[in-house]
Design an enzyme around this catalytic site. Structure first.
Site, PDB file in Angstrom:
ATOM      1  N   GLY A  94      -8.082  70.443 -84.499  1.00 39.78           N
ATOM      2  CA  GLY A  94      -7.042  70.093 -83.542  1.00 39.78           C
ATOM      3  C   GLY A  94      -7.079  70.935 -82.274  1.00 39.78           C
ATOM      4  O   GLY A  94      -7.870  71.861 -82.135  1.00 39.78           O
TER       5      GLY A  94
ATOM      6  N   GLU B  17     -10.250  84.297 -83.163  1.00 38.93           N
ATOM      7  CA  GLU B  17      -8.918  84.283 -82.544  1.00 38.93           C
ATOM      8  C   GLU B  17      -8.603  82.928 -81.918  1.00 38.93           C
ATOM      9  O   GLU B  17      -7.462  82.457 -81.993  1.00 38.93           O
ATOM     10  CB  GLU B  17      -8.814  85.394 -81.495  1.00 38.93           C
ATOM     11  CG  GLU B  17      -8.788  86.798 -82.071  1.00 38.93           C
ATOM     12  CD  GLU B  17      -7.555  87.075 -82.927  1.00 38.93           C
ATOM     13  OE1 GLU B  17      -6.569  86.295 -82.854  1.00 38.93           O
ATOM     14  OE2 GLU B  17      -7.574  88.056 -83.675  1.00 38.93           O
TER      15      GLU B  17
ATOM     16  N   TYR C 252      -3.202  87.551 -74.899  1.00 39.10           N
ATOM     17  CA  TYR C 252      -3.342  87.924 -76.312  1.00 39.10           C
ATOM     18  C   TYR C 252      -4.808  87.983 -76.742  1.00 39.10           C
ATOM     19  O   TYR C 252      -5.263  88.972 -77.322  1.00 39.10           O
ATOM     20  CB  TYR C 252      -2.573  86.956 -77.215  1.00 39.10           C
ATOM     21  CG  TYR C 252      -3.020  87.093 -78.644  1.00 39.10           C
ATOM     22  CD1 TYR C 252      -2.661  88.221 -79.391  1.00 39.10           C
ATOM     23  CD2 TYR C 252      -3.876  86.157 -79.232  1.00 39.10           C
ATOM     24  CE1 TYR C 252      -3.122  88.395 -80.681  1.00 39.10           C
ATOM     25  CE2 TYR C 252      -4.340  86.324 -80.515  1.00 39.10           C
ATOM     26  CZ  TYR C 252      -3.960  87.447 -81.237  1.00 39.10           C
ATOM     27  OH  TYR C 252      -4.427  87.635 -82.503  1.00 39.10           O
TER      28      TYR C 252
ATOM     29  N   ASP D 148       0.824  88.474 -80.353  1.00 41.17           N
ATOM     30  CA  ASP D 148       0.957  87.072 -80.752  1.00 41.17           C
ATOM     31  C   ASP D 148       2.334  86.854 -81.379  1.00 41.17           C
ATOM     32  O   ASP D 148       3.202  87.736 -81.329  1.00 41.17           O
ATOM     33  CB  ASP D 148      -0.160  86.678 -81.714  1.00 41.17           C
ATOM     34  CG  ASP D 148      -0.074  87.371 -83.071  1.00 41.17           C
ATOM     35  OD1 ASP D 148       0.757  88.293 -83.239  1.00 41.17           O
ATOM     36  OD2 ASP D 148      -0.840  86.983 -83.982  1.00 41.17           O
TER      37      ASP D 148
END
Length: 357
Positions: free
Chosen positions: A90, A46, A129, A147
């Site tokens: 990233g 996740e 979330y 989400d």
């Protein structure tokens, strides 16, 4: 209609769980973290999937799990090794928060994620979330996992005109998820909603013909199916010019580690200045570092988008006469760059040149 009815929309024409779960069990993608949905696996997947496409995240997940199969292994991982495992994904604060949280889990919970929504939310980098996803999928606890996919699905199901980026809209969506969620299938229900948003109820024009909830959806057959959800535009990114110099000596390139704060903290980069320099000034900067440039050639321009900043990069590649690395720098060859030094995706165009591609 009253104003609040216009903004909140209309509920679907019946319970959504039966049709949604039946569709999910027939069409769900086979993903490595679904085949072995331990809390640790769900947590890592996740976090990786935040701001990252599924197709890009899965190879990273597999490599990460091979290297760091347990929370303890993650907590103990050297910083440079962890950065190499994350290289190119990233949003590197995610990586740093993973390790901070792993160390808390080892110190306070014996190396096992806590089976509590509230305790999960106290861990670094785990918000509403992610806590809901771990609790419901990893532990089977009734909990919402809202989400962007779920917000989009529910805004269309309810024909809801509210801006989905507001805290009030997210809170209302979580309440609606819980009202529809079968407690005995909480994890599957949440995954089914995410899967529906990822495969069918897509941004822009949804594939309504393939949707198992078409007959229940308040937006089905209306222009609102494509128009929704409502979302406020993001503020414009600040543009930052960046001058890059790929300085090479004896087949090695000059690298430096970024500072501990700000963008790309603690990661490696080629020689650069976060300003636009012309050729004479850039050459003079190299001279100030004790480097004498030769074969001065322009680099291709590149750009990279961060959340609030856009880097616009240009510069030069050059050979320099042999000299020791200036203080704070290292000379690194292609194999060392592949194996040891994590260069963020912002530099992928220039990394390829350093690797001889």
């Amino acid at each position: 209609m009253e104003q609040n009815e216009q903004t909140a929309g209309c509920p679907p024409r019946g319970p959504i769980a039966p049709a949604l779960l039946a569709w999910f069990y027939r069409h769900r993608r086979s993903l490595p973290f679904r085949e072995d949905p331990t809390p640790y696996h769900i947590w890592i997947s996740e976090i990786m999937l935040q701001q990252t496409r599924m197709s890009a995240a899965v190879p990273y997940y597999l490599r990460f799990m091979e290297a760091l199969p347990t929370v303890q292994a993650l907590a103990d991982c050297p910083e440079d090794q962890l950065a190499k495992l994350w290289e190119g994904l990233g949003y590197y604060s995610r990586m740093r928060n993973l390790q901070k949280a792993a160390r808390v889990i080892c110190r306070q919970y014996g190396g096992q994620l806590p089976a509590s929504l509230e305790e999960l939310k106290k861990l670094p980098g785990i918000g509403e979330y992610t806590a809901g996803a771990i609790a419901s999928i990893g532990f089977g606890l009734p909990a919402p996992a809202v989400d962007g996919n779920v917000l989009r699905v529910f805004s269309r199901l309810w024909r809801d005109e509210r801006d989905i980026s507001t805290p009030a809209a997210k809170k209302e969506c979580a309440a609606r998820v819980m009202a529809q969620q079968p407690p005995e299938s909480a994890g599957d229900f949440n995954q089914a909603l995410m899967e529906l948003g990822g495969l069918v109820c897509l941004p822009g024009t949804p594939d309504c013909a393939a949707c198992p909830l078409a007959g229940l959806c308040s937006s089905f057959g209306t222009p609102d199916a494509a128009r929704l959800p409502v979302k406020a535009p993001r503020p414009q990114r600040r543009v930052c010019p960046v001058t890059v110099v790929l300085a090479e000596s004896r087949g090695k390139f000059l690298l430096s580690r970024r500072g501990k704060g700000g963008l790309l903290a603690g990661l490696w980069q080629p020689l650069l200045w976060e300003e636009k320099l012309d050729s004479p000034v850039a050459r003079a900067r190299l001279g100030a570092l004790g480097l004498e440039p030769e074969d001065w050639q322009p680099l291709p321009s590149a750009r990279h988008l961060f959340t609030h900043v856009e880097w616009r990069m240009e510069g030069w590649q050059c050979r320099v006469k042999p000299a020791p690395a200036p203080e704070g720098f290292v000379w690194a060859g292609p194999e060392e760059i592949r194996q040891e030094y994590a260069l963020p995706g912002a530099f992928k165009v220039y990394r390829a040149r350093m690797l001889g591609r």
